[in-house]
Design a protein around this motif. Structure first.
Motif, mmCIF file in Angstrom:
data_model
loop_
_atom_site.group_PDB
_atom_site.id
_atom_site.type_symbol
_atom_site.label_atom_id
_atom_site.label_comp_id
_atom_site.label_asym_id
_atom_site.label_seq_id
_atom_site.Cartn_x
_atom_site.Cartn_y
_atom_site.Cartn_z
ATOM 1 N N PHE A 100 0.843 -1.191 0.000
ATOM 2 C CA PHE A 100 0.000 0.000 0.000
ATOM 3 C C PHE A 100 0.883 1.247 0.000
ATOM 4 C CE2 PHE A 100 -2.437 -3.400 1.933
ATOM 5 C CZ PHE A 100 -3.661 -3.294 1.280
ATOM 6 N N LEU A 101 0.594 2.155 -0.921
ATOM 7 C CA LEU A 101 1.397 3.372 -1.070
ATOM 8 C C LEU A 101 0.601 4.587 -0.610
ATOM 9 C CD1 LEU A 101 2.980 2.744 -4.599
ATOM 10 C CD2 LEU A 101 3.855 2.094 -2.344
ATOM 11 N N PRO A 102 1.271 5.534 0.045
ATOM 12 C CA PRO A 102 0.568 6.735 0.503
ATOM 13 C C PRO A 102 0.209 7.637 -0.666
ATOM 14 C CG PRO A 102 2.928 6.933 0.892
ATOM 15 C CD PRO A 102 2.695 5.530 0.399
ATOM 16 N N PRO A 103 -0.747 8.530 -0.473
ATOM 17 C CA PRO A 103 -1.104 9.463 -1.552
ATOM 18 C C PRO A 103 0.033 10.433 -1.831
ATOM 19 C CG PRO A 103 -2.206 10.072 0.493
ATOM 20 C CD PRO A 103 -1.565 8.745 0.743
ATOM 21 N N HIS A 104 0.023 11.001 -3.009
ATOM 22 C CA HIS A 104 1.056 11.962 -3.383
ATOM 23 C C HIS A 104 0.936 13.234 -2.544
ATOM 24 C CE1 HIS A 104 2.757 9.896 -6.846
ATOM 25 N NE2 HIS A 104 1.528 9.569 -7.210
ATOM 26 N N ASN A 105 2.077 13.767 -2.149
ATOM 27 C CA ASN A 105 2.161 15.084 -1.518
ATOM 28 C C ASN A 105 2.976 15.951 -2.466
ATOM 29 O OD1 ASN A 105 2.955 17.376 -0.010
ATOM 30 N ND2 ASN A 105 2.818 16.255 1.912
ATOM 31 N N LEU A 106 2.280 16.671 -3.345
ATOM 32 C CA LEU A 106 2.968 17.403 -4.413
ATOM 33 C C LEU A 106 3.885 18.488 -3.872
ATOM 34 C CD1 LEU A 106 0.081 17.692 -7.033
ATOM 35 C CD2 LEU A 106 1.887 15.969 -6.856
ATOM 36 N N ARG A 107 3.518 19.071 -2.743
ATOM 37 C CA ARG A 107 4.393 20.097 -2.163
ATOM 38 C C ARG A 107 5.711 19.489 -1.704
ATOM 39 N NH1 ARG A 107 6.025 21.622 2.577
ATOM 40 N NH2 ARG A 107 4.752 20.045 3.609
ATOM 41 N N LEU A 108 5.640 18.341 -1.013
ATOM 42 C CA LEU A 108 6.844 17.697 -0.519
ATOM 43 C C LEU A 108 7.681 17.125 -1.660
ATOM 44 C CD1 LEU A 108 8.277 17.057 2.139
ATOM 45 C CD2 LEU A 108 7.109 14.849 2.159
ATOM 46 N N GLU A 109 7.024 16.670 -2.715
ATOM 47 C CA GLU A 109 7.753 16.084 -3.836
ATOM 48 C C GLU A 109 8.598 17.110 -4.588
ATOM 49 O OE1 GLU A 109 5.301 13.669 -6.358
ATOM 50 O OE2 GLU A 109 4.619 12.405 -4.696
ATOM 51 N N LYS A 110 8.376 18.398 -4.339
ATOM 52 C CA LYS A 110 9.260 19.418 -4.899
ATOM 53 C C LYS A 110 10.656 19.296 -4.306
ATOM 54 C CE LYS A 110 5.685 22.906 -5.797
ATOM 55 N NZ LYS A 110 5.206 24.271 -5.458
ATOM 56 N N THR A 112 11.710 16.199 -2.542
ATOM 57 C CA THR A 112 12.168 14.806 -2.554
ATOM 58 C C THR A 112 12.193 14.185 -3.940
ATOM 59 O OG1 THR A 112 9.928 13.948 -2.213
ATOM 60 C CG2 THR A 112 11.212 14.480 -0.249
ATOM 61 N N GLY A 113 11.511 14.831 -4.905
ATOM 62 C CA GLY A 113 11.373 14.237 -6.223
ATOM 63 C C GLY A 113 10.092 13.434 -6.305
ATOM 64 N N PRO A 114 9.657 13.053 -7.503
ATOM 65 C CA PRO A 114 8.400 12.307 -7.676
ATOM 66 C C PRO A 114 8.431 10.970 -6.936
ATOM 67 C CG PRO A 114 9.204 13.145 -9.776
ATOM 68 C CD PRO A 114 10.307 13.348 -8.791
ATOM 69 N N LYS A 115 7.315 10.616 -6.315
ATOM 70 C CA LYS A 115 7.178 9.354 -5.598
ATOM 71 C C LYS A 115 6.349 8.368 -6.423
ATOM 72 C CE LYS A 115 9.158 10.808 -1.769
ATOM 73 N NZ LYS A 115 10.444 10.276 -1.292
ATOM 74 N N LEU A 116 6.605 7.091 -6.193
ATOM 75 C CA LEU A 116 5.824 6.053 -6.843
ATOM 76 C C LEU A 116 4.420 6.051 -6.278
ATOM 77 C CD1 LEU A 116 5.805 3.557 -8.753
ATOM 78 C CD2 LEU A 116 6.440 2.189 -6.745
ATOM 79 N N GLY A 117 3.416 6.007 -7.147
ATOM 80 C CA GLY A 117 2.031 5.964 -6.706
ATOM 81 C C GLY A 117 1.345 4.698 -7.178
ATOM 82 N N ALA A 118 0.264 4.332 -6.507
ATOM 83 C CA ALA A 118 -0.467 3.121 -6.860
ATOM 84 C C ALA A 118 -1.081 3.208 -8.249
ATOM 85 C CB ALA A 118 -1.559 2.859 -5.823
ATOM 86 N N GLU A 119 -1.235 4.431 -8.757
ATOM 87 C CA GLU A 119 -1.834 4.602 -10.086
ATOM 88 C C GLU A 119 -0.857 4.261 -11.214
ATOM 89 O OE1 GLU A 119 0.712 8.052 -9.553
ATOM 90 O OE2 GLU A 119 -0.714 7.050 -8.236
ATOM 91 N N ASN A 120 0.415 4.109 -10.881
ATOM 92 C CA ASN A 120 1.432 3.791 -11.887
ATOM 93 C C ASN A 120 1.227 2.349 -12.380
ATOM 94 O OD1 ASN A 120 3.868 3.057 -13.249
ATOM 95 N ND2 ASN A 120 4.986 4.638 -12.130
#
Length: 265
Positions: A100-110, A112-120
């Motif tokens: 199970f993957l957490p939802p995207h946090n677009l502010r934080l990903e600025k 840390t870089g893009p995170k893997l999401g379950a939608e991938n």
């Protein structure tokens, strides 16, 4: 010169993120999950710790979660359930494993870089899990697997004596609210038993770490001379480890001379 130096730093930093940690093949982690759930004989749920607000650049994955998943990101969870044969009053259940993957946090990903999401669509292939889903689906999936097994027991990371909480404490409290009949048992002794035997990949990584440690200590010995400050020798150790692919030291170097050599400082 400042602009050039800053650009160089950013380039090196970005590269280090992509190659910071050695990872074994997905099949190795899959085999560990199967071995654990066979040993437990029941459903296993484990949570990765969350990332603290000040830990953006120093998050360290829980050892047991990494051992089972090979994943270094915070806020994940895994569910493993053994196969169950059909009975007169209960259907069969195939071996089940879900990350199970957490939802995207677009502010934080600025930062840390893009995170893997379950939608991938490649999430399952990337992680090596049979199924990958979003974190919000966890309670429903737990209910599904427990409905077949007949035992409302979850093997998980229960806080040890002397510990107030573990990475699983808060999410397990949430699960209790969704299912009042759940019982939790500590999975750590079973994991500790499995980890006493190292597979070939683990043994190779241990050898790599030992060789890096030996090289760093030899470099430090050669650097020790009159008027060389302690922090310089400590920095050399860290450099030699990092140059050989070690993400971080298992323990901070203790470098002391004179009176300082008699105390841990």
């Amino acid at each position: 010169m400042r602009k050039l130096a800053l650009s160089t730093f950013i380039l090196i930093f970005a590269c280090s993120l992509g190659n910071a940690l050695d990872r074994q093949p997905n099949a190795d982690y899959h085999a560990r999950r199967e071995a654990l759930v066979k040993k437990a004989g029941g459903v296993v749920v484990l949570f990765a710790p969350l990332e603290g607000r000040e830990a953006v650049y120093s998050f360290r994955q829980d050892d047991n979660f990494y051992y089972l998943s090979g994943m270094t990101e915070p806020g994940m969870a895994l569910l493993i359930a053994p196969a169950v044969e059909a009975k007169q009053d209960s259907p069969a259940r195939a071996y089940t494993e879900i990350l199970f993957l957490p939802p995207h946090n677009l502010r934080l990903e600025k930062f840390t870089g893009p995170k893997l999401g379950a939608e991938n669509p490649e999430a399952s292939k990337i992680t090596g899990f049979d199924h990958v889903d979003e974190m919000g689906k966890l309670p429903d999936e737990v209910s599904k697997v427990l409905a077949v097994g007949g035992r409302p027991v979850i093997y998980t990371d229960v806080a040890s004596p002397g510990e107030e909480t573990s990475a699983s404490t808060e999410p397990l409290t949430f699960l209790e609210r969704t299912n009042a009949f759940l019982f939790f048992q500590d999975v750590k002794p079973m994991l500790a038993s499995l980890r006493t035997t190292k597979d070939p990949g683990e043994a190779a990584l241990i050898r790599k770490a030992v060789e890096a440690s030996v090289a760093a200590h030899l470099a430090a010995m050669k650097a020790v001379k009159p008027n060389v400050p302690e922090f310089e020798v400590a920095a050399l150790l860290q450099y030699e480890w990092g140059k050989r692919g070690c993400e971080r030291p298992s323990y901070s170097p203790i470098v002391g001379s004179g009176h300082n050599s008699t105390v841990l400082h």
